[in-house]
Write a protein that holds these residues in place. Structure first.
Motif, PDB file in Angstrom:
ATOM      1  N   ILE A 110     -46.464 112.040  46.135  1.00 39.87           N
ATOM      2  CA  ILE A 110     -46.515 110.354  46.045  1.00 39.87           C
ATOM      3  C   ILE A 110     -46.761 109.980  47.329  1.00 39.87           C
ATOM      4  CG2 ILE A 110     -45.097 108.411  45.409  1.00 39.87           C
ATOM      5  CD1 ILE A 110     -43.572 110.314  43.637  1.00 39.87           C
ATOM      6  N   TYR A 111     -47.727 109.108  47.401  1.00 36.93           N
ATOM      7  CA  TYR A 111     -48.427 108.470  48.485  1.00 36.93           C
ATOM      8  C   TYR A 111     -48.340 106.941  48.789  1.00 36.93           C
ATOM      9  CZ  TYR A 111     -50.234 113.310  49.459  1.00 36.93           C
ATOM     10  OH  TYR A 111     -50.323 114.595  49.664  1.00 36.93           O
ATOM     11  N   TRP A 112     -47.977 106.432  49.972  1.00 33.06           N
ATOM     12  CA  TRP A 112     -47.947 104.992  50.216  1.00 33.06           C
ATOM     13  C   TRP A 112     -48.294 104.703  51.554  1.00 33.06           C
ATOM     14  CZ3 TRP A 112     -43.702 107.978  49.295  1.00 33.06           C
ATOM     15  CH2 TRP A 112     -42.637 108.152  50.353  1.00 33.06           C
ATOM     16  N   ARG A 113     -48.549 103.536  51.758  1.00 34.06           N
ATOM     17  CA  ARG A 113     -48.671 102.868  53.179  1.00 34.06           C
ATOM     18  C   ARG A 113     -47.328 102.378  53.760  1.00 34.06           C
ATOM     19  NH1 ARG A 113     -51.821  98.671  53.783  1.00 34.06           N
ATOM     20  NH2 ARG A 113     -51.212  97.800  51.570  1.00 34.06           N
ATOM     21  N   ARG A 114     -46.896 103.026  54.857  1.00 31.42           N
ATOM     22  CA  ARG A 114     -45.574 102.465  55.620  1.00 31.42           C
ATOM     23  C   ARG A 114     -45.519 100.887  55.624  1.00 31.42           C
ATOM     24  NH1 ARG A 114     -42.663 106.748  57.323  1.00 31.42           N
ATOM     25  NH2 ARG A 114     -43.660 108.698  57.653  1.00 31.42           N
ATOM     26  N   SER A 115     -46.629 100.281  55.774  1.00 33.96           N
ATOM     27  CA  SER A 115     -46.919  98.900  56.077  1.00 33.96           C
ATOM     28  C   SER A 115     -46.486  98.111  54.935  1.00 33.96           C
ATOM     29  CB  SER A 115     -48.108  98.491  56.550  1.00 33.96           C
ATOM     30  OG  SER A 115     -48.930  99.018  55.846  1.00 33.96           O
ATOM     31  N   SER A 116     -46.576  98.757  53.667  1.00 33.42           N
ATOM     32  CA  SER A 116     -46.147  98.228  52.450  1.00 33.42           C
ATOM     33  C   SER A 116     -44.857  97.795  52.334  1.00 33.42           C
ATOM     34  CB  SER A 116     -46.550  98.925  51.376  1.00 33.42           C
ATOM     35  OG  SER A 116     -45.609 100.201  51.052  1.00 33.42           O
ATOM     36  N   VAL A 183     -55.301 117.956  48.682  1.00 28.25           N
ATOM     37  CA  VAL A 183     -55.952 116.899  49.313  1.00 28.25           C
ATOM     38  C   VAL A 183     -55.215 115.955  50.257  1.00 28.25           C
ATOM     39  CG1 VAL A 183     -57.428 116.932  47.449  1.00 28.25           C
ATOM     40  CG2 VAL A 183     -55.546 115.244  47.282  1.00 28.25           C
ATOM     41  N   HIS A 184     -53.837 116.538  50.301  1.00 28.96           N
ATOM     42  CA  HIS A 184     -53.198 115.893  51.501  1.00 28.96           C
ATOM     43  C   HIS A 184     -54.031 115.404  52.674  1.00 28.96           C
ATOM     44  CE1 HIS A 184     -49.361 114.807  53.494  1.00 28.96           C
ATOM     45  NE2 HIS A 184     -49.723 115.222  54.352  1.00 28.96           N
ATOM     46  N   TYR A 185     -54.804 116.174  53.249  1.00 29.17           N
ATOM     47  CA  TYR A 185     -55.437 116.070  54.531  1.00 29.17           C
ATOM     48  C   TYR A 185     -56.299 114.685  54.381  1.00 29.17           C
ATOM     49  CZ  TYR A 185     -59.962 117.641  52.209  1.00 29.17           C
ATOM     50  OH  TYR A 185     -60.901 117.824  51.426  1.00 29.17           O
ATOM     51  N   ILE A 186     -56.864 114.323  53.022  1.00 32.60           N
ATOM     52  CA  ILE A 186     -57.595 113.092  52.999  1.00 32.60           C
ATOM     53  C   ILE A 186     -56.677 111.780  53.276  1.00 32.60           C
ATOM     54  CG2 ILE A 186     -58.749 111.624  51.256  1.00 32.60           C
ATOM     55  CD1 ILE A 186     -59.951 114.175  49.918  1.00 32.60           C
ATOM     56  N   TYR A 187     -55.547 111.792  52.924  1.00 34.34           N
ATOM     57  CA  TYR A 187     -54.503 110.784  53.151  1.00 34.34           C
ATOM     58  C   TYR A 187     -54.151 110.545  54.647  1.00 34.34           C
ATOM     59  CZ  TYR A 187     -54.168 110.077  48.028  1.00 34.34           C
ATOM     60  OH  TYR A 187     -54.623 109.805  46.661  1.00 34.34           O
ATOM     61  N   GLU A 188     -54.125 111.758  55.104  1.00 32.47           N
ATOM     62  CA  GLU A 188     -53.675 111.987  56.464  1.00 32.47           C
ATOM     63  C   GLU A 188     -54.684 111.337  57.361  1.00 32.47           C
ATOM     64  OE1 GLU A 188     -50.430 115.145  57.563  1.00 32.47           O
ATOM     65  OE2 GLU A 188     -52.541 115.921  57.365  1.00 32.47           O
ATOM     66  N   LEU A 262     -62.971 121.851  53.036  1.00 32.92           N
ATOM     67  CA  LEU A 262     -62.613 122.761  52.383  1.00 32.92           C
ATOM     68  C   LEU A 262     -61.737 123.783  52.759  1.00 32.92           C
ATOM     69  CD1 LEU A 262     -65.878 123.573  50.292  1.00 32.92           C
ATOM     70  CD2 LEU A 262     -63.689 122.555  49.169  1.00 32.92           C
ATOM     71  N   ALA A 263     -61.805 124.134  54.181  1.00 42.17           N
ATOM     72  CA  ALA A 263     -60.951 125.164  54.662  1.00 42.17           C
ATOM     73  C   ALA A 263     -59.585 124.586  55.174  1.00 42.17           C
ATOM     74  CB  ALA A 263     -61.397 125.635  56.252  1.00 42.17           C
ATOM     75  N   VAL A 264     -59.533 123.182  55.344  1.00 44.19           N
ATOM     76  CA  VAL A 264     -58.162 122.602  55.476  1.00 44.19           C
ATOM     77  C   VAL A 264     -57.714 122.575  54.156  1.00 44.19           C
ATOM     78  CG1 VAL A 264     -57.228 120.308  56.017  1.00 44.19           C
ATOM     79  CG2 VAL A 264     -58.898 121.150  57.362  1.00 44.19           C
ATOM     80  N   SER A 265     -58.319 122.184  52.862  1.00 43.95           N
ATOM     81  CA  SER A 265     -57.636 122.154  51.651  1.00 43.95           C
ATOM     82  C   SER A 265     -57.045 123.522  51.215  1.00 43.95           C
ATOM     83  CB  SER A 265     -58.714 121.726  50.611  1.00 43.95           C
ATOM     84  OG  SER A 265     -58.110 121.503  49.364  1.00 43.95           O
ATOM     85  N   TRP A 266     -57.726 124.543  51.525  1.00 45.88           N
ATOM     86  CA  TRP A 266     -57.488 125.885  51.176  1.00 45.88           C
ATOM     87  C   TRP A 266     -56.052 126.254  51.996  1.00 45.88           C
ATOM     88  CZ3 TRP A 266     -57.812 129.416  47.488  1.00 45.88           C
ATOM     89  CH2 TRP A 266     -57.405 130.473  47.763  1.00 45.88           C
ATOM     90  N   ARG A 267     -56.070 125.879  53.160  1.00 48.23           N
ATOM     91  CA  ARG A 267     -54.496 126.386  53.867  1.00 48.23           C
ATOM     92  C   ARG A 267     -53.469 125.544  53.067  1.00 48.23           C
ATOM     93  NH1 ARG A 267     -57.788 125.720  58.603  1.00 48.23           N
ATOM     94  NH2 ARG A 267     -56.956 123.587  58.903  1.00 48.23           N
ATOM     95  N   LEU A 268     -53.778 124.586  52.346  1.00 53.46           N
ATOM     96  CA  LEU A 268     -52.569 123.864  51.630  1.00 53.46           C
ATOM     97  C   LEU A 268     -52.607 124.492  50.173  1.00 53.46           C
ATOM     98  CD1 LEU A 268     -53.680 119.846  52.400  1.00 53.46           C
ATOM     99  CD2 LEU A 268     -51.949 121.465  53.450  1.00 53.46           C
ATOM    100  N   VAL A 269     -53.627 124.957  49.788  1.00 52.03           N
ATOM    101  CA  VAL A 269     -53.480 125.622  48.361  1.00 52.03           C
ATOM    102  C   VAL A 269     -52.680 126.936  48.733  1.00 52.03           C
ATOM    103  CG1 VAL A 269     -54.897 127.195  46.941  1.00 52.03           C
ATOM    104  CG2 VAL A 269     -55.808 124.829  47.532  1.00 52.03           C
TER     105      VAL A 269
END
Length: 330
Positions: A110-116, A183-188, A262-269
């Motif tokens: 679950i993802y959100w913005r801290r500024s919210s 896909v956590h890296y996209i949010y980061e 994809l390499a970053v995503s694979w590490r999360l997989v």
């Protein structure tokens, strides 16, 4: 004798011998190609399925519900389905059996913005959450809310397209969304220090995740083909855990994504695949007690009919010599 003479004549003329019969297997992905599917495309490039006597066709998916429907109805022999979604489909009559687990750890985030103003799950009450109606974590929200300690109806859900999650969070149209951890890296990358998130497995909700589910009637009628498909897939995932580079390169074209991402995503997989820290289970193997917990969660949330772990998964198709994955902790 005649067949041997024909083969000898063909060899003398430089002709190829007839190919061995191939068992046709259609696999429906849970979504569009991504890092979690890299071993499949790499194995195709290496002719691993062909060499195992499997003529594999990979179809793009439209969510776990779609893959469960296609596989449960027999339109496909196999599908990648989020386990809770597969259990719901079984409760509605789909004959699906998990043959290999991919995500031993729940991928729900679950993802959100801290500024919210959201500091953590305790601040979810009264917030606008955005996701498609069939989003896996949204479907399981009653159980997630229970783990958080709030009532399911204490948040408002807004229907958005899957590809609109990040933009909707950026614009403030929603205050939180759900996404798979791979896909956590996209949010980061997008939100930086403003990013807030929680993984449901860290707050006590950790059902089994994506798995290779087989059409039950096909599996029982074709046990050898099912075993060859699962074991080839198991070997492909093992190879990619050992050496990811050629695997992510193989899926870059179908995924229309850079090799670097994809390499970053694979590490999360790989992190989601980690299981069985004591060893003893095969890669992709499942535990009956853990599956029972997942079944119990689905039954509680959706009043699904009773089912037993032995009905919904089997480890018999796996190669027991391929050890389970134990990735480094986060």
């Amino acid at each position: 004798m005649i067949r041997r003479m024909m083969l000898a004549a063909a060899a003398a003329l430089g002709l190829a011998a007839p190919a061995a019969a191939q068992d046709r297997v259609t696999l429906v992905l849970n979504w569009l190609p991504g890092a979690d599917h890299a071993p499949l495309y790499w194995a195709q490039q290496q002719n691993m399925y062909r060499d195992a006597g499997i003529a594999l066709t990979i179809e793009n998916g439209r969510g776990s519900g779609f893959a469960a429907q296609r596989t449960g109805s027999g339109q496909a022999q196999a599908g990648i389905v989020d386990t809770p979604a597969a259990l719901q489909a079984r409760g509605q009559g789909a004959d699906l059996v998990a043959g290999m687990m991919i995500y031993a750890q729940s991928p729900y985030g679950i993802y959100w913005r801290r500024s919210s103003g959201i500091r953590g799950p305790q601040d979810f009450r009264g917030r606008r959450f955005g996701a498609p109606p069939a989003d896996a974590a949204r479907v399981m929200w009653p159980m997630i809310a229970r783990a958080v300690g709030i009532q399911p109806n204490e948040v408002t859900w807004v229907n958005i397209a899957p590809e609109a999650k990040v933009a909707s969070l950026q614009s403030g149209a929603i205050e939180a969304t759900t996404h798979f951890y791979n896909v956590h890296y996209i949010y980061e990358r997008t939100f930086g220090e403003d990013l807030g998130f929680v993984l449901t497995r860290d707050i006590g909700f950790n059902p089994y995740g994506n798995a290779f589910f087989l059409n039950g009637p096909w599996m029982r009628a074709n046990p050898d083909a099912a075993r060859r498909f699962i074991r080839t897939t198991q070997r492909a995932y093992q190879a990619c855990l050992t050496n990811p580079a050629p695997c992510v390169a193989a899926v870059a074209g179908p995924a229309a994504t850079s090799v670097e991402d994809l390499a970053v995503s694979w590490r999360l997989v790989a992190e989601l695949m980690q299981d069985d820290p004591a060893g003893g289970r095969a890669l992709g193997g499942m535990d009956a007690a853990r599956m029972q917990q997942t079944i119990d969660g689905v039954r509680t949330a959706f009043n699904a009919p009773e089912m037993q772990p032995a009905q919904v998964f089997t480890n018999d198709l796996l190669d027991p010599a391929i050890p389970s994955h134990r990735a480094a902790a986060r």
